[in-house]
Design an enzyme around this catalytic site. Structure first.
Site, PDB file in Angstrom:
ATOM      1  N   ALA B  70       0.860  -1.179   0.000  1.00  0.00           N
ATOM      2  CA  ALA B  70       0.000   0.000   0.000  1.00  0.00           C
ATOM      3  C   ALA B  70       0.895   1.228   0.000  1.00  0.00           C
ATOM      4  O   ALA B  70       0.737   2.134   0.799  1.00  0.00           O
ATOM      5  CB  ALA B  70      -0.900  -0.015   1.226  1.00  0.00           C
ATOM      6  N   ASN B 127      -0.762   4.537 -15.663  1.00  0.00           N
ATOM      7  CA  ASN B 127      -1.215   3.670 -14.574  1.00  0.00           C
ATOM      8  C   ASN B 127      -2.638   4.047 -14.175  1.00  0.00           C
ATOM      9  O   ASN B 127      -2.841   4.896 -13.315  1.00  0.00           O
ATOM     10  CB  ASN B 127      -0.221   3.824 -13.415  1.00  0.00           C
ATOM     11  CG  ASN B 127      -0.635   3.048 -12.183  1.00  0.00           C
ATOM     12  OD1 ASN B 127      -1.552   2.231 -12.220  1.00  0.00           O
ATOM     13  ND2 ASN B 127       0.043   3.298 -11.083  1.00  0.00           N
ATOM     14  N   CYS B 130      -3.890   1.781 -10.082  1.00  0.00           N
ATOM     15  CA  CYS B 130      -3.277   1.711  -8.749  1.00  0.00           C
ATOM     16  C   CYS B 130      -4.362   1.593  -7.680  1.00  0.00           C
ATOM     17  O   CYS B 130      -5.200   2.478  -7.539  1.00  0.00           O
ATOM     18  CB  CYS B 130      -2.423   2.942  -8.463  1.00  0.00           C
ATOM     19  SG  CYS B 130      -1.674   2.845  -6.824  1.00  0.00           S
ATOM     20  N   LYS B 165      -1.734   0.679 -18.457  1.00  0.00           N
ATOM     21  CA  LYS B 165      -1.659  -0.444 -17.511  1.00  0.00           C
ATOM     22  C   LYS B 165      -3.020  -0.709 -16.898  1.00  0.00           C
ATOM     23  O   LYS B 165      -3.609   0.146 -16.246  1.00  0.00           O
ATOM     24  CB  LYS B 165      -0.644  -0.123 -16.421  1.00  0.00           C
ATOM     25  CG  LYS B 165      -0.386  -1.295 -15.487  1.00  0.00           C
ATOM     26  CD  LYS B 165       0.882  -1.098 -14.704  1.00  0.00           C
ATOM     27  CE  LYS B 165       1.169  -2.273 -13.795  1.00  0.00           C
ATOM     28  NZ  LYS B 165       2.381  -2.020 -13.002  1.00  0.00           N
ATOM     29  N   ILE B 191      -0.938  -7.569 -15.434  1.00  0.00           N
ATOM     30  CA  ILE B 191      -1.906  -6.906 -14.594  1.00  0.00           C
ATOM     31  C   ILE B 191      -1.220  -6.071 -13.509  1.00  0.00           C
ATOM     32  O   ILE B 191      -0.085  -6.362 -13.141  1.00  0.00           O
ATOM     33  CB  ILE B 191      -2.849  -7.940 -13.887  1.00  0.00           C
ATOM     34  CG1 ILE B 191      -2.059  -8.926 -13.031  1.00  0.00           C
ATOM     35  CG2 ILE B 191      -3.669  -8.679 -14.892  1.00  0.00           C
ATOM     36  CD1 ILE B 191      -2.918  -9.913 -12.232  1.00  0.00           C
ATOM     37  N   GLY B 243       2.746 -10.212 -13.627  1.00  0.00           N
ATOM     38  CA  GLY B 243       1.977 -10.686 -12.482  1.00  0.00           C
ATOM     39  C   GLY B 243       2.546 -12.005 -12.026  1.00  0.00           C
ATOM     40  O   GLY B 243       2.202 -13.058 -12.543  1.00  0.00           O
TER      41      GLY B 243
END
Ligand SMILES: Cc1cc2nc3c(=O)[nH]c(=O)nc-3n(C[C@H](O)[C@H](O)[C@H](O)COP(=O)(O)OP(=O)(O)OC[C@H]3O[C@@H](n4cnc5c(N)ncnc54)[C@H](O)[C@@H]3O)c2cc1C
Ligand SMILES: Cc1cc2nc3c(=O)[nH]c(=O)nc-3n(C[C@H](O)[C@H](O)[C@H](O)COP(=O)(O)OP(=O)(O)OC[C@H]3O[C@@H](n4cnc5c(N)ncnc54)[C@H](O)[C@@H]3O)c2cc1C
Ligand SMILES: Cc1cc2nc3c(=O)[nH]c(=O)nc-3n(C[C@H](O)[C@H](O)[C@H](O)COP(=O)(O)O)c2cc1C
Ligand SMILES: Cc1cc2nc3c(=O)[nH]c(=O)nc-3n(C[C@H](O)[C@H](O)[C@H](O)COP(=O)(O)O)c2cc1C
Ligand code: FES
Ligand code: FES
Lengths: 258, 301, 301, 258
Positions: B70, B127, B130, B165, B191, B243
């Site tokens: 995080a 991105n 997120c 992404k 991913i 991934g």
């Protein structure tokens, strides 16, 4: 010093008690540049339940024979798995990582360790001794049995002890020890490593008495090399990575006491 | 010698191995361990318009064959990137790609526009996936309309290779991929992390300061492979797969599923040399199987 | 002695530990290893209107901390269940719950109606989330409207406790959970498997005969915990949590996230005694933490 | 026999060559009811990369001393990890699983094994020997070095050999061996275990010559106890579980030759 990744041979494994063990690892090159406070990241292989590496402070260094020692407390799956290693086997390490304790001043330093937090302090104490820097050591533990490496510290300096059950030294936490509670503390610097509540209590006392204070943090880490930004500590200059800007911090830079 | 070269739109990669944003710093962190120049490319940390402190500690927890993070886009902002970081890394002899992140369309546009000016940055990775920021971020990646809006806006200002992404936290990722394609993306990468959570049962509290975080690592590999396979069938633009890639076989799996290039993420934490080992491993695999070019492998299920 | 009893609508469980459909056969398979009667309940294999052969072999592949399966609802059909299996298992002193599966609304209705007549089956789990059948299955679990339709229809004919099993392959699982609640579900269970895929890089072919399959095991636990936490906040009906539970701590994590009961799935394959160990483990945890009742733990993050 | 789950002590570990090893496991209760063809599910502990148990045939039984032997070929991560086990350590097993080879008739049986497929055949051969049932053995391998347990089989019966490089016995695959290619095969039953292509080729020959033929399948398994339905084989009566309805099947029930 350049960071390395290598398989290091375990040249000795020693169980100290049911919680602590000591590993001596042989490094295939000069380690003269490694400094007290630095740490390593160990790969726990063949373990179904650990995924990331585990960080451990460098506990002792034999520069001549190129040996790094780790003092490890068994607290979970990774450390339990590591405790099953045998000498002759190899561990994959990334090292040396992090900054180091700041240069000794000419005054007197008190090293305060609790639990596995004593790990980096032995290396530091030996370093201070070599440099003829004045210091004392204060160690705390639940009870005498949990105090490891006492003999080694005693060879290097005066050692104060606090145990919660009074089995050795004064009764109570390190922060209750008379060396810290007396009006005039005879130290100009405190270096502390151990559980965060202990370090925070020490930091409070030090700040209170206007004594310079360094702590070594153990924030959880994913990479250890500044790539993931997972290990941050909030400082007065924003979030910084414990693995590269630490693990050693001067408490005046941290936001602990605000 | 097998041919490892691939193209992502106008972007030429000497081999299909990139490193994933947020897991490889700015490349420099790995100089002690590998020759970064040997990679197909490096995707640097998510960059936003202004400096961000990210989320409070703790930001990370290990999970079975994976981890939750995080971090929340901690970075010094695009201007600092341009003035301080870019000069340091612009001479790597590999493709440096900036991961552009944000909370609003105008933030994405601002960052993309500025990065467009940097000569040695041949591509950005937008991105829109997120999961670790309160506003924007993943929200743009979980609806076709929101994705289209941000991509359209960025496309207007960004002239080089635009990779988008994608988020795996959706019912149908191929829909979002198609929307990205139609909005002008030159490639999609997937991913990003799956939204997850962990609880400390002794403290009876979430482990992460933000409660939820993004799951990465080999645990998610089967999901990532499936999504790459679905997306590769749905779009004509090149797909970049990632991934949970931990070794050469994993990378080949993604390529067979339809990925033109792959990214190595969390694995960099466990073995900082793994990206280069995978470059070498892919070459060995091709030679061993007497395949002349990586192109024969892409999507060849 | 801590109180382990929980209620799922009208269904009383002596403890919150159920076994997950498709991972525990009909309970009998475990008689040699445990006293099945000590469980809170057993959810038997997915049952359809007619006999199904399931998918061709291979149906299974191991993945990092998990597995993919593509069984595809192999079962002998509801009539055979009633005539052959039910008489054998109806006297277990635990709750036997039938997992009702299908491809069409009328199939779900037909099976539910027939199971409704069985005295010793106090509940069904409506499986609108199976990723391994060509028609229906997961499709009902990935849109609110489709979920509502099938639940409404089943609710009309099924009079006992109706649990609806949700698919994690969605953008927003709490939306689907709310739709289930409003359509008459007495409880929701989650998660079913995540859609995944694996490729054999030597053969260059998908491992599973069906190409994609359902991912289960500890790999998916962080996702499952997050979803249970989201759903528990979104609905008032009790939530049953599952996905990667391997030990007591995992089970407690789900309960803290908001699950009133939990299911043990893939773990049964690795340790056929694990379900009972978790029953005992939860009791120990409560005693150790001086908690009188499991209810103090549910959702108490 | 009731199924058990137990930690069994490894009383001997023996490497046979770089691919094969033999484990002897001590069982803490009577094993009189275990039958040839049955198998066990082994938990591979402390392995980062295996998740499910691994199935292995029972290779040999010492009823008196309550010992189960496994013959294991190293083919991947789980078997490699198991090959590192040492005697004195424990393995967690679920056993005995599956059906068994059908009862011997009064005529003569040919046991055909290839690769790790010879594992269940030694137990079966000893069983036949004890019952004075007539049988011969045909073993195939790439080369002499890959042929393990030959001495043990030779103690029990006549043994035919086929190696692909002609280093021992006839050159070629088992299905090319003269004992199978001759016009009149002197056996009324064939039992075969090995790689699927081998078993299929054997099944073809047997069916062709109207000889009864049993095979032992090695479908991948998740549970081993009939709970997951992952290990199915298509039969003329539908999909059945290899772990409970097998691993032994009569080829006339399978759909191989259609
Ligand atoms: C820079 C640094 C130096 C360290 N030096 C030493 C050392 O010299 N000797 C030593 O014994 N330990 C040291 N540690 C702590 C050590 O890394 C952890 O104890 C170890 O990673 C735990 O691994 P595990 O798999 O056994 O525990 P896990 O099974 O992962 O966790 C067990 C319990 O410990 C807690 N835990 C795990 N890691 C940490 C952490 N980093 N901080 C706080 N709690 C944690 C978990 O939350 C959990 O409750 C150091 C940590 C850091 C960051
Ligand atoms: C009933 C039964 C009895 C068996 N008896 C024996 C025995 O006595 N001795 C022995 O050595 N082996 C035996 N096997 C096979 C053995 O189970 C596998 O070789 C083992 O599980 C492989 O584990 P691994 O982790 O080393 O391989 P992995 O790393 O999981 O896989 C390595 C390679 O082997 C393949 N593979 C894995 N499992 C199987 C399988 N079951 N069938 C075909 N290919 C597979 C994989 O696809 C992969 O290509 C038996 C299997 C069954 C089902
Ligand atoms: C610590 C960490 C930080 C990340 N930061 C970013 C980021 O800034 N931008 C981004 O697009 N993805 C970020 N990601 C996601 C990765 O780039 C990647 O999509 C994801 O981790 C899955 O790949 P992996 O399993 O190989 O790690 C981050 C991942 C991790 C683990
Ligand atoms: C082999 C297998 C078969 C399954 N069959 C069914 C089924 O018939 N019906 C159903 O609702 N879920 C089925 N599931 C899903 C499980 O019940 C459970 O939702 C999933 O595996 C996640 O839990 P776990 O990680 O604890 O296994 C099956 C899972 C597996 C592994
Ligand atoms: S642990 Fe990755 S940045 Fe510190
Ligand atoms: S392996 Fe699970 S049913 Fe056969």
């Amino acid at each position: 010093m350049k960071k390395h990744i290598n398989n290091l041979k375990i040249i000795s494994y020693r169980s100290l008690n049911k919680d602590f063990f000591l590993l001596e690892l042989s490094v295939p090159h000069s380690i003269n540049e490694i400094r007290p406070g630095q740490f390593v990241e160990v790969l726990v292989e063949n373990s179904a339940k650990t995924f990331l590496r585990r960080p451990f402070s460098i506990h002792d260094i034999d520069y001549e024979n190129q040996i790094i020692s780790l003092l490890i407390q068994i607290v979970g799956k990774g450390t339990r798995e590591l405790s099953k290693q045998k000498s002759g086997e190899y561990l994959n390490l990334i090292y040396p990582l992090g900054n180091s304790f700041s240069k000794p001043t000419n005054e007197k330093t008190l090293l305060i360790g609790g639990g596995a937090g004593i790990a980096p302090l032995l290396f530091l104490a030996k370093h201070f001794k070599r440099l003829h820097h004045k210091f004392s050591v204060l160690l705390g533990a639940r009870s005498e049995n949990y105090l490891v490496r006492l003999k080694e510290f005693k060879k290097l300096s005066e050692v104060f002890i606090a145990t919660e059950d009074a089995s050795l030294g004064e009764k109570g936490l390190v922060t209750n020890h008379s060396v810290l509670t007396q009006a005039e503390i005879g130290f100009d610097k405190i270096i502390s490593c151990g559980p965060k509540p202990m370090m925070k209590a020490v930091a409070m006392i030090a700040t209170d008495k206007a004594i310079d204070c360094e702590v070594s943090l153990e924030n959880t880490m994913a990479c250890g090399i500044g790539a993931c930004l997972c290990c941050v500590e909030e400082t007065k200059h924003g979030n910084v990575c414990v693995c590269i800007d630490g693990p050693v911090f001067n408490v005046k830079d941290l936001k602990w006491l605000i | 010698m097998a041919n490892l070269k691939v193209k992502i739109h106008n972007l030429e990669l000497k081999n299909p191995v990139l490193t994933a944003s947020g897991t490889f710093g700015y490349g420099e962190e790995f100089d002690d361990f590998i020759d970064v120049n040997r990679l197909g490319g490096v995707i640097v940390k998510g960059t936003t318009a202004s400096k961000r402190e990210g989320n409070p500690y703790p930001r990370m927890v290990e999970t079975p064959s994976g981890m939750l993070n995080a971090v929340g886009l901690q970075n010094k902002g695009v201007d600092n990137f341009i003035s301080d970081i870019y000069p340091r890394i612009k001479n790597y002899k590999t493709n440096i790609i900036v991961n552009v992140s944000g909370s609003t369309i105008s933030e994405y546009v601002e960052v993309s526009e500025k990065i467009n000016e940097l000569q040695n940055i041949p591509a950005i990775e937008l991105n829109i996936s997120c999961p670790n920021v309160k506003e924007g971020g993943m929200a743009f990646g979980t609806s076709c309309q929101a994705a289209s809006e941000v991509i359209n806006a960025v496309r207007k200002v960004y002239k080089k290779t635009l990779i988008v992404k994608l988020s795996p936290n959706v019912t149908d990722i191929s829909e979002i991929a198609s929307a990205a394609e139609h909005s002008g993306a030159d490639s999609v990468s997937l991913i990003n992390t799956l939204l997850g959570m962990a609880i400390d049962v002794e403290k009876r509290k979430p482990v992460l300061s933000t409660i939820t975080g993004g799951l990465s690592g080999p645990a998610i590999k089967p999901i990532a492979i499936r999504m790459v396979w679905q997306v590769a069938k749905a779009v004509k633009i090149p797909v970049i797969g990632l991934g949970g890639i931990m070794d050469t076989a994993d990378a080949i799996e993604f390529i067979l599923a339809g990925a033109t290039a792959i990214q190595v993420g969390t694995a960099n934490f466990i073995d900082p040399q793994i990206s280069i080992k995978i470059v070498d491993g892919i070459e060995k695999y091709l030679n061993h199987h007497k395949i002349n070019s990586i192109h024969e492998l892409i999507g060849s299920l």
